[in-house]
Design an enzyme around this catalytic site. Structure first.
Site, PDB file in Angstrom:
ATOM      1  N   CYS A   6       0.838  -1.202   0.000  1.00 39.26           N
ATOM      2  CA  CYS A   6       0.000   0.000   0.000  1.00 39.26           C
ATOM      3  C   CYS A   6       0.873   1.253   0.000  1.00 39.26           C
ATOM      4  CB  CYS A   6      -0.934  -0.006   1.207  1.00 39.26           C
ATOM      5  SG  CYS A   6      -2.314  -1.162   1.052  1.00 39.26           S
ATOM      6  N   HIS A  45      -6.372  -3.371  -0.772  1.00 35.14           N
ATOM      7  CA  HIS A  45      -5.645  -4.204   0.193  1.00 35.14           C
ATOM      8  C   HIS A  45      -6.531  -5.337   0.704  1.00 35.14           C
ATOM      9  CE1 HIS A  45      -2.813  -5.019   3.551  1.00 35.14           C
ATOM     10  NE2 HIS A  45      -3.930  -5.470   4.116  1.00 35.14           N
ATOM     11  N   ASN A  85       1.625 -16.957  -3.266  1.00 35.27           N
ATOM     12  CA  ASN A  85       1.900 -17.612  -1.981  1.00 35.27           C
ATOM     13  C   ASN A  85       0.797 -17.255  -0.992  1.00 35.27           C
ATOM     14  OD1 ASN A  85       4.365 -18.871  -2.715  1.00 35.27           O
ATOM     15  ND2 ASN A  85       5.451 -16.929  -2.450  1.00 35.27           N
ATOM     16  N   GLY A  91       5.257 -19.657   2.693  1.00 35.92           N
ATOM     17  CA  GLY A  91       6.244 -18.628   3.001  1.00 35.92           C
ATOM     18  C   GLY A  91       5.798 -17.231   2.646  1.00 35.92           C
ATOM     19  N   HIS A  96      -0.464  -8.662   1.720  1.00 42.54           N
ATOM     20  CA  HIS A  96      -1.317  -7.946   0.771  1.00 42.54           C
ATOM     21  C   HIS A  96      -1.218  -8.817  -0.479  1.00 42.54           C
ATOM     22  CE1 HIS A  96      -2.333  -3.863  -1.390  1.00 42.54           C
ATOM     23  NE2 HIS A  96      -2.508  -4.877  -2.253  1.00 42.54           N
ATOM     24  N   HIS A  98      -0.695 -10.747  -3.730  1.00 43.16           N
ATOM     25  CA  HIS A  98       0.076 -10.358  -4.914  1.00 43.16           C
ATOM     26  C   HIS A  98       0.393 -11.596  -5.724  1.00 43.16           C
ATOM     27  CE1 HIS A  98       2.709 -11.130  -1.495  1.00 43.16           C
ATOM     28  NE2 HIS A  98       3.569 -11.648  -2.350  1.00 43.16           N
ATOM     29  N   HIS A 100       3.231 -13.260  -8.116  1.00 46.28           N
ATOM     30  CA  HIS A 100       4.597 -13.237  -8.652  1.00 46.28           C
ATOM     31  C   HIS A 100       4.537 -13.587 -10.137  1.00 46.28           C
ATOM     32  CE1 HIS A 100       6.722 -13.327  -4.673  1.00 46.28           C
ATOM     33  NE2 HIS A 100       5.566 -13.847  -4.288  1.00 46.28           N
TER      34      HIS A 100
END
Ligand code: 5GP
Ligand code: ZN
Length: 114
Positions: A6, A45, A85, A91, A96, A98, A100
């Site tokens: 954020c 968020h 994840n 891990g 927030h 996301h 990859h």
């Protein structure tokens, strides 16, 4: 709110946005795990898939569907892998949600049981 992503979105922590729209933004991961490693981050968020509203799901899917048109510019022409994840076993370190985006090289797919 004490959330790194954020703060990046608001410009309080510097990070170049390589893509941005009303739903998501994309930054380079600060600690890349592949030749190309980006994070696609929803602007709203929420921590986990479990917390997603239908509107969040639609917004994230709109974001994911932009990736093919970004791939050339981001050096992902050869393909890429998306990873989300969730929780301790995975891990997850930033709470927030996301995605990859990994690529820029052939990606092996290790047997994680070993
Ligand atoms: P997770 O472990 O939660 O799936 O992924 C969090 C990712 O955020 C990690 O790959 C980590 O390197 C990245 N990260 C953490 N802090 C920052 C930051 O301040 N800037 C950027 N660009 N990436 C970050
Ligand atoms: Zn956040």
């Amino acid at each position: 709110m004490d959330c790194i992503f954020c703060k990046i979105d608001k410009g309080e922590i510097p990070s170049e946005k390589v893509y941005e729209d009303d739903d998501v933004f994309v930054i380079r991961d600060i600690d890349p795990k592949a030749e190309k490693h980006y994070l696609m981050i929803p602007k709203r968020h929420y921590k986990l898939i479990d917390e997603m509203t239908d509107a969040d799901a639609a917004a994230l899917m709109r974001g994911l569907r932009k990736i093919p048109s970004l791939a050339g510019r981001l050096g992902l022409d050869g393909g890429y892998r998306l990873v989300i994840n969730q929780g301790d076993d995975a891990g997850q370190s930033v709470f927030h949600l996301h995605v990859h985006i990994l690529g820029g090289q052939p990606l092996d797919f290790p047997d994680l049981k070993k």
